[in-house]
Design a protein around this motif. Sequence first.
Motif, short mmCIF file in Angstrom:
data_model
loop_
_atom_site.label_atom_id
_atom_site.label_comp_id
_atom_site.label_asym_id
_atom_site.label_seq_id
_atom_site.Cartn_x
_atom_site.Cartn_y
_atom_site.Cartn_z
N ASN A 35 -36.09 22.28 27.88
CA ASN A 35 -35.95 23.72 28.11
C ASN A 35 -37.27 24.31 28.61
O ASN A 35 -38.31 24.14 27.97
CB ASN A 35 -35.52 24.40 26.80
N VAL A 36 -37.22 25.01 29.73
CA VAL A 36 -38.45 25.57 30.30
C VAL A 36 -39.11 26.58 29.37
O VAL A 36 -40.31 26.84 29.48
CB VAL A 36 -38.20 26.22 31.69
N ASN A 37 -38.35 27.16 28.46
CA ASN A 37 -38.90 28.13 27.51
C ASN A 37 -39.22 27.51 26.16
O ASN A 37 -39.33 28.22 25.17
CB ASN A 37 -37.93 29.30 27.34
N TRP A 38 -39.36 26.18 26.12
CA TRP A 38 -39.75 25.46 24.92
C TRP A 38 -38.61 25.41 23.90
O TRP A 38 -37.57 26.02 24.08
CB TRP A 38 -41.03 26.03 24.29
N HIS A 39 -38.82 24.71 22.82
CA HIS A 39 -37.92 24.67 21.68
C HIS A 39 -38.75 24.25 20.48
O HIS A 39 -39.86 23.75 20.63
CB HIS A 39 -36.73 23.71 21.91
N GLY A 40 -38.22 24.48 19.29
CA GLY A 40 -39.02 24.20 18.10
C GLY A 40 -38.30 23.33 17.09
O GLY A 40 -37.09 23.14 17.15
#
Length: 137
Positions: A35-40
């Motif tokens: 995901n280009v917006n990161w993930h946690g």
Amino acid sequence: MIYLTRVENFNAAHKLSNPNWSAEKNEEVFGKCANVNWHGHNYELHVTIKGNPDPETGFVFNAKTLGVIIKDVVIEKIDHRNLNMDVDFMAGKFTSAENLAIAIWDQLSQHLPAEVMLHCIKLYETPRIYVEYYGGK
């Protein structure tokens, strides 16, 4: 030989992406992890050391002291951080759970006293996915 394990938790974001690949290939291989917006993740870290009990204390090593070392050397640097951007010991590394476990080992092994040996880093990325590292490359 006695084994002592200390468990700590931390939260961190990251993105799995090979810069040499197209966005489509990254998504194909890494799925949501690209995901280009990161993930946690809510990580669970198990640090196992080994040694012989001290005759005066009965401890291989004081578990509270081990917790302080883990928090000072690792947790403070990675908790609520972006592994790709904020963590000095992950700079230039692919932020897979495998590489993170190796990097944690490298950080901790420098700060443990000679009388104990690091035995294993077990890192849960999710309740169903974890890696184990026993040293060596």
